[in-house]
Scaffold this motif. Structure first.
Motif, PDB file in Angstrom:
ATOM      1  N   ILE A   1       5.846  -4.526  -5.812  1.00  0.00           N
ATOM      2  CA  ILE A   1       5.610  -3.334  -4.987  1.00  0.00           C
ATOM      3  C   ILE A   1       5.298  -3.745  -3.551  1.00  0.00           C
ATOM      4  O   ILE A   1       5.829  -3.166  -2.591  1.00  0.00           O
ATOM      5  CB  ILE A   1       4.463  -2.482  -5.560  1.00  0.00           C
ATOM      6  CG1 ILE A   1       4.917  -1.776  -6.839  1.00  0.00           C
ATOM      7  CG2 ILE A   1       3.996  -1.442  -4.532  1.00  0.00           C
ATOM      8  CD1 ILE A   1       3.824  -0.970  -7.506  1.00  0.00           C
ATOM      9  N   SER A   2       4.451  -4.753  -3.392  1.00  0.00           N
ATOM     10  CA  SER A   2       4.108  -5.232  -2.042  1.00  0.00           C
ATOM     11  C   SER A   2       5.342  -5.739  -1.320  1.00  0.00           C
ATOM     12  O   SER A   2       5.531  -5.465  -0.128  1.00  0.00           O
ATOM     13  CB  SER A   2       3.061  -6.348  -2.131  1.00  0.00           C
ATOM     14  OG  SER A   2       1.857  -5.875  -2.676  1.00  0.00           O
ATOM     15  N   TRP A   3       6.208  -6.465  -2.015  1.00  0.00           N
ATOM     16  CA  TRP A   3       7.439  -6.975  -1.393  1.00  0.00           C
ATOM     17  C   TRP A   3       8.336  -5.827  -0.938  1.00  0.00           C
ATOM     18  O   TRP A   3       8.937  -5.891   0.133  1.00  0.00           O
ATOM     19  CB  TRP A   3       8.180  -7.872  -2.382  1.00  0.00           C
ATOM     20  CG  TRP A   3       7.483  -9.167  -2.670  1.00  0.00           C
ATOM     21  CD1 TRP A   3       6.455  -9.726  -1.963  1.00  0.00           C
ATOM     22  CD2 TRP A   3       7.742 -10.058  -3.764  1.00  0.00           C
ATOM     23  NE1 TRP A   3       6.075 -10.912  -2.535  1.00  0.00           N
ATOM     24  CE2 TRP A   3       6.837 -11.146  -3.644  1.00  0.00           C
ATOM     25  CE3 TRP A   3       8.645 -10.053  -4.818  1.00  0.00           C
ATOM     26  CZ2 TRP A   3       6.827 -12.208  -4.539  1.00  0.00           C
ATOM     27  CZ3 TRP A   3       8.632 -11.110  -5.717  1.00  0.00           C
ATOM     28  CH2 TRP A   3       7.735 -12.175  -5.582  1.00  0.00           C
ATOM     29  N   ILE A   4       8.421  -4.786  -1.767  1.00  0.00           N
ATOM     30  CA  ILE A   4       9.263  -3.642  -1.390  1.00  0.00           C
ATOM     31  C   ILE A   4       8.669  -2.936  -0.166  1.00  0.00           C
ATOM     32  O   ILE A   4       9.402  -2.601   0.776  1.00  0.00           O
ATOM     33  CB  ILE A   4       9.385  -2.655  -2.576  1.00  0.00           C
ATOM     34  CG1 ILE A   4      10.159  -3.299  -3.728  1.00  0.00           C
ATOM     35  CG2 ILE A   4      10.100  -1.375  -2.117  1.00  0.00           C
ATOM     36  CD1 ILE A   4      10.231  -2.438  -4.980  1.00  0.00           C
ATOM     37  N   LEU A   5       7.363  -2.719  -0.169  1.00  0.00           N
ATOM     38  CA  LEU A   5       6.726  -2.048   0.961  1.00  0.00           C
ATOM     39  C   LEU A   5       6.907  -2.846   2.254  1.00  0.00           C
ATOM     40  O   LEU A   5       7.041  -2.264   3.336  1.00  0.00           O
ATOM     41  CB  LEU A   5       5.231  -1.847   0.682  1.00  0.00           C
ATOM     42  CG  LEU A   5       4.874  -0.907  -0.471  1.00  0.00           C
ATOM     43  CD1 LEU A   5       3.364  -0.827  -0.646  1.00  0.00           C
ATOM     44  CD2 LEU A   5       5.461   0.483  -0.245  1.00  0.00           C
ATOM     45  N   ASN A   6       6.938  -4.170   2.144  1.00  0.00           N
ATOM     46  CA  ASN A   6       7.146  -5.018   3.328  1.00  0.00           C
ATOM     47  C   ASN A   6       8.586  -4.968   3.831  1.00  0.00           C
ATOM     48  O   ASN A   6       8.853  -5.385   4.959  1.00  0.00           O
ATOM     49  CB  ASN A   6       6.800  -6.478   3.009  1.00  0.00           C
ATOM     50  CG  ASN A   6       5.327  -6.685   2.772  1.00  0.00           C
ATOM     51  OD1 ASN A   6       4.503  -5.896   3.221  1.00  0.00           O
ATOM     52  ND2 ASN A   6       4.983  -7.741   2.054  1.00  0.00           N
ATOM     53  N   SER A   7       9.493  -4.473   2.992  1.00  0.00           N
ATOM     54  CA  SER A   7      10.911  -4.509   3.340  1.00  0.00           C
ATOM     55  C   SER A   7      11.456  -3.155   3.784  1.00  0.00           C
ATOM     56  O   SER A   7      12.665  -3.013   3.962  1.00  0.00           O
ATOM     57  CB  SER A   7      11.725  -5.015   2.143  1.00  0.00           C
ATOM     58  OG  SER A   7      11.746  -4.049   1.111  1.00  0.00           O
ATOM     59  N   VAL A   8      10.582  -2.163   3.945  1.00  0.00           N
ATOM     60  CA  VAL A   8      11.015  -0.842   4.415  1.00  0.00           C
ATOM     61  C   VAL A   8      10.218  -0.484   5.668  1.00  0.00           C
ATOM     62  O   VAL A   8       9.167  -1.072   5.936  1.00  0.00           O
ATOM     63  CB  VAL A   8      10.811   0.241   3.325  1.00  0.00           C
ATOM     64  CG1 VAL A   8      11.550  -0.138   2.045  1.00  0.00           C
ATOM     65  CG2 VAL A   8       9.329   0.439   3.026  1.00  0.00           C
ATOM     66  N   ASN A   9      10.736   0.470   6.447  1.00  0.00           N
ATOM     67  CA  ASN A   9       9.994   0.821   7.661  1.00  0.00           C
ATOM     68  C   ASN A   9       8.717   1.592   7.327  1.00  0.00           C
ATOM     69  O   ASN A   9       8.501   2.003   6.189  1.00  0.00           O
ATOM     70  CB  ASN A   9      10.878   1.594   8.651  1.00  0.00           C
ATOM     71  CG  ASN A   9      11.248   2.989   8.169  1.00  0.00           C
ATOM     72  OD1 ASN A   9      10.604   3.563   7.296  1.00  0.00           O
ATOM     73  ND2 ASN A   9      12.297   3.548   8.742  1.00  0.00           N
ATOM     74  N   ARG A  10       7.861   1.744   8.311  1.00  0.00           N
ATOM     75  CA  ARG A  10       6.509   2.266   8.082  1.00  0.00           C
ATOM     76  C   ARG A  10       6.528   3.663   7.459  1.00  0.00           C
ATOM     77  O   ARG A  10       5.750   3.964   6.546  1.00  0.00           O
ATOM     78  CB  ARG A  10       5.746   2.290   9.410  1.00  0.00           C
ATOM     79  CG  ARG A  10       4.326   2.822   9.323  1.00  0.00           C
ATOM     80  CD  ARG A  10       3.453   1.951   8.428  1.00  0.00           C
ATOM     81  NE  ARG A  10       2.106   2.474   8.324  1.00  0.00           N
ATOM     82  CZ  ARG A  10       1.123   2.192   9.173  1.00  0.00           C
ATOM     83  NH1 ARG A  10       1.357   1.379  10.199  1.00  0.00           N
ATOM     84  NH2 ARG A  10      -0.078   2.678   9.015  1.00  0.00           N
ATOM     85  N   GLU A  11       7.405   4.530   7.956  1.00  0.00           N
ATOM     86  CA  GLU A  11       7.434   5.901   7.456  1.00  0.00           C
ATOM     87  C   GLU A  11       7.813   5.940   5.977  1.00  0.00           C
ATOM     88  O   GLU A  11       7.214   6.683   5.186  1.00  0.00           O
ATOM     89  CB  GLU A  11       8.423   6.743   8.265  1.00  0.00           C
ATOM     90  CG  GLU A  11       7.996   7.032   9.694  1.00  0.00           C
ATOM     91  CD  GLU A  11       8.124   5.816  10.600  1.00  0.00           C
ATOM     92  OE1 GLU A  11       8.871   4.876  10.231  1.00  0.00           O
ATOM     93  OE2 GLU A  11       7.479   5.806  11.668  1.00  0.00           O
ATOM     94  N   ILE A  12       8.799   5.127   5.594  1.00  0.00           N
ATOM     95  CA  ILE A  12       9.212   5.095   4.189  1.00  0.00           C
ATOM     96  C   ILE A  12       8.107   4.479   3.335  1.00  0.00           C
ATOM     97  O   ILE A  12       7.808   4.955   2.245  1.00  0.00           O
ATOM     98  CB  ILE A  12      10.530   4.310   4.035  1.00  0.00           C
ATOM     99  CG1 ILE A  12      11.669   5.027   4.772  1.00  0.00           C
ATOM    100  CG2 ILE A  12      10.891   4.148   2.564  1.00  0.00           C
ATOM    101  CD1 ILE A  12      12.975   4.270   4.784  1.00  0.00           C
TER     102      ILE A  12
END
Length: 252
Positions: free
Chosen positions: A92-103
């Motif tokens: 989950i952390s890796w995915i959150l790091n790979s999308v822009n802030r709004e997403i």
């Protein structure tokens, strides 16, 4: 004693699973929540390329199963359940790091990486036909212009490779794959040659006279050689001009 021995054995199995690098529950010392797996963050419009890049990165780390639902979740009383929670949080952390802030802000409260993955797919995966139309329109208008040959080739191949993802190969008839590959190579080669600047007309004619037509990577190599040769000649002319200018200045 039997129960104690069984519990000890279960713990050993769970520990072995976590320490086995081939296990999806294994976490390497270099893995951390701040790790960024892809070079370009998801903005929405680049979902297809982001999805492919993330899938490859997660596969390399043996964590794709956390997002594609390929393995079942163990019961909460299973000894590997804690490992699953840690790995799930890491992904989950890796995915959150790979999308822009709004997403990223809209994904914080999903409990599993799988649910996040499905949500992003539902939101951003484009229907094939509009995207195919868009790619083909970009390809039809693509010209070298002010780009060097390498940049132009990269732009074109990126579009072609994405287009290929939307066009499954039929394997019903013998030789279908080979015929499709040959057709794709011819189309790609023609597109590359047609988009080159007019200064490469002689090279275009020479390449088109080859039988069979070289593969696209070979054509790119031939044109790159011509570009490098022209660049060397241009530097040589500039150098001779500087020397001639210096000699004239000293002659005065």
């Amino acid at each position: 004693m039997a129960k104690g021995g069984q519990a000890s054995n279960n713990q050993a199995v769970a520990r072995a699973s976590m320490e086995d690098s081939s296990s999806p529950f294994y976490l390497h010392n270099g893995y951390h929540p701040g790790l960024n797996l892809v070079s370009h963050a998801l903005t929405g419009t680049n979902y297809n390329t982001w999805n492919r890049a993330m899938s490859m990165a997660l596969t390399a780390k043996n964590k794709l199963g956390f997002v594609d639902g390929s393995f079942s979740q163990p019961p909460t009383d299973d000894l590997v359940y804690g490992s699953l929670l840690r790995c799930n949080s890491m992904v989950i952390s890796w995915i959150l790091n790979s999308v822009n802030r709004e997403i990223a802000d809209s994904l914080l409260y999903f409990p599993t990486a799988y649910e996040i993955w499905i949500d992003l797919q539902d939101r951003f995966q484009q229907i094939n036909d509009p995207r195919i139309f868009q790619i083909k329109k970009l390809l039809n208008g693509l010209q070298q212009g002010s780009m060097d040959v390498s940049t132009y080739y990269t732009c074109m191949r990126t579009l072609w490779d994405e287009l290929k993802e939307f066009q499954p190969v039929s394997v019903c008839k013998s030789g279908a794959i080979k015929d499709w590959i040959n057709y794709h190579n011819q189309e790609c080669s023609m597109q590359f040659l047609m988009g080159l600047n007019e200064s490469y007309e002689q090279n275009q004619a020479q390449i088109l006279m080859m039988d069979p037509l070289p593969i696209i990577s070979k054509i790119f190599s031939l044109v790159m050689q011509e570009e490098r040769q022209r660049s060397c000649e241009a530097r040589g002319r500039r150098g001779r001009g500087v020397i001639a200018g210096a000699m004239r200045w000293h002659g005065k």
